[in-house]
Scaffold this active site. Structure first.
Site, PDB file in Angstrom:
ATOM      1  N   ARG A  33      67.173  -2.742 -32.717  1.00  0.00           N
ATOM      2  CA  ARG A  33      68.026  -2.877 -33.905  1.00  0.00           C
ATOM      3  C   ARG A  33      68.008  -1.682 -34.852  1.00  0.00           C
ATOM      4  O   ARG A  33      68.819  -1.618 -35.764  1.00  0.00           O
ATOM      5  CB  ARG A  33      67.689  -4.147 -34.712  1.00  0.00           C
ATOM      6  CG  ARG A  33      68.020  -5.438 -34.036  1.00  0.00           C
ATOM      7  CD  ARG A  33      67.849  -6.607 -35.001  1.00  0.00           C
ATOM      8  NE  ARG A  33      66.466  -6.764 -35.413  1.00  0.00           N
ATOM      9  CZ  ARG A  33      65.607  -7.586 -34.836  1.00  0.00           C
ATOM     10  NH1 ARG A  33      65.993  -8.329 -33.826  1.00  0.00           N
ATOM     11  NH2 ARG A  33      64.368  -7.672 -35.264  1.00  0.00           N
ATOM     12  N   ASP A  34      67.097  -0.737 -34.666  1.00  0.00           N
ATOM     13  CA  ASP A  34      67.048   0.396 -35.596  1.00  0.00           C
ATOM     14  C   ASP A  34      66.764   1.703 -34.856  1.00  0.00           C
ATOM     15  O   ASP A  34      65.984   2.530 -35.319  1.00  0.00           O
ATOM     16  CB  ASP A  34      65.983   0.150 -36.668  1.00  0.00           C
ATOM     17  CG  ASP A  34      66.128   1.105 -37.855  1.00  0.00           C
ATOM     18  OD1 ASP A  34      67.270   1.503 -38.163  1.00  0.00           O
ATOM     19  OD2 ASP A  34      65.104   1.459 -38.465  1.00  0.00           O
ATOM     20  N   LEU A  35      67.403   1.886 -33.719  1.00  0.00           N
ATOM     21  CA  LEU A  35      67.212   3.098 -32.933  1.00  0.00           C
ATOM     22  C   LEU A  35      67.906   4.273 -33.609  1.00  0.00           C
ATOM     23  O   LEU A  35      69.100   4.226 -33.893  1.00  0.00           O
ATOM     24  CB  LEU A  35      67.786   2.895 -31.528  1.00  0.00           C
ATOM     25  CG  LEU A  35      67.660   4.065 -30.550  1.00  0.00           C
ATOM     26  CD1 LEU A  35      66.197   4.371 -30.265  1.00  0.00           C
ATOM     27  CD2 LEU A  35      68.402   3.748 -29.255  1.00  0.00           C
ATOM     28  N   LYS A  36      67.149   5.320 -33.893  1.00  0.00           N
ATOM     29  CA  LYS A  36      67.687   6.537 -34.500  1.00  0.00           C
ATOM     30  C   LYS A  36      66.702   7.668 -34.246  1.00  0.00           C
ATOM     31  O   LYS A  36      65.570   7.421 -33.811  1.00  0.00           O
ATOM     32  CB  LYS A  36      67.935   6.337 -35.993  1.00  0.00           C
ATOM     33  CG  LYS A  36      66.716   5.998 -36.835  1.00  0.00           C
ATOM     34  CD  LYS A  36      67.130   5.853 -38.302  1.00  0.00           C
ATOM     35  CE  LYS A  36      65.921   5.603 -39.206  1.00  0.00           C
ATOM     36  NZ  LYS A  36      65.437   4.218 -39.076  1.00  0.00           N
ATOM     37  N   THR A  51      69.895   0.954 -39.633  1.00  0.00           N
ATOM     38  CA  THR A  51      70.129   2.046 -40.565  1.00  0.00           C
ATOM     39  C   THR A  51      71.604   2.403 -40.478  1.00  0.00           C
ATOM     40  O   THR A  51      72.121   2.664 -39.392  1.00  0.00           O
ATOM     41  CB  THR A  51      69.249   3.256 -40.212  1.00  0.00           C
ATOM     42  OG1 THR A  51      67.880   2.833 -40.176  1.00  0.00           O
ATOM     43  CG2 THR A  51      69.398   4.360 -41.247  1.00  0.00           C
TER      44      THR A  51
END
Length: 206
Positions: A33-36, A51
């Site tokens: 859910r917050d891969l960056k 994000t």
């Protein structure tokens, strides 16, 4: 941002490493859910579970949820974020440049805006654009993404010697051959005599 763009085999190799890690997470029922690319105080994770600049459109909403109400999404949110990360790896640019984080999320969710993939090779553009499709169920899973990346790498990299699969005696886990991304990272580590772990690149992504 890096001083210059990565060589294409290295950039795609890093993406392959990330895809393999995500496939492992999903195989255990975990949605990231917050891969960056990196964790930064300037890019705080939102209440929408992600994000903004890298967040899948279905996670963004202008409607306040009622108490106890949950968003409906599945593991394909990670495929969208992966596409944005891959685009950034290749271009060495911030995605949705010129927009604020909130503007980027709004444009992706309500205007179906995406970074331009016009300058990418056809096969690579297909991977990126299929991963950030508006309809989550139309996006590939990470097993499919891995196969597409391997196929693309085979067209731009010379064939490498076959490396026997390594099996650890403790957990009997099969380790895949290193990708161009990991190989480049390990080479840099050896040259600088650093002592960071071999999965250092993953720490920058989740």
């Amino acid at each position: 941002m890096r001083p210059k763009c990565l060589d294409m085999p290295v950039a795609v190799g890093f993406a392959l490493d990330i895809a393999r890690a995500m496939e492992c997470l999903h195989s255990h029922g975990i949605i990231h859910r917050d891969l960056k690319p990196e964790k930064s105080p300037r890019q705080m994770m939102t209440a929408e579970m992600g994000t903004y600049r890298w967040m899948a459109p279905e996670l963004y909403s202008t409607v306040t949820l009622r108490q106890g109400e949950k968003k409906h999404y599945n593991h394909k949110v990670d495929a969208y974020s992966f596409a944005i990360v891959l685009w950034e790896l290749i271009h060495n640019k911030l995605p949705f440049e010129g927009m604020s984080n909130l503007q980027a999320a709004y444009a992706a969710a309500f205007k179906n805006t995406r970074p331009s993939a016009e300058d990418l090779p056809e096969e690579l553009a297909l991977i990126v654009t299929s991963c950030w499709k508006e309809e989550p169920n139309d996006r590939p899973n990470f097993s499919q993404i891995i196969q597409m990346l391997l196929q693309y790498l085979s067209t731009i990299s010379p064939p490498e010697p076959v490396v026997p699969l390594q099996i650890t005696s403790s957990e009997n886990a099969v380790l895949p051959p290193e990708s161009p991304g990991t190989s480049a990272l390990m080479l840099g580590r050896d040259d600088s005599r650093e002592t960071k772990g071999s999965f250092f690149c993953f720490n920058q992504c989740y």
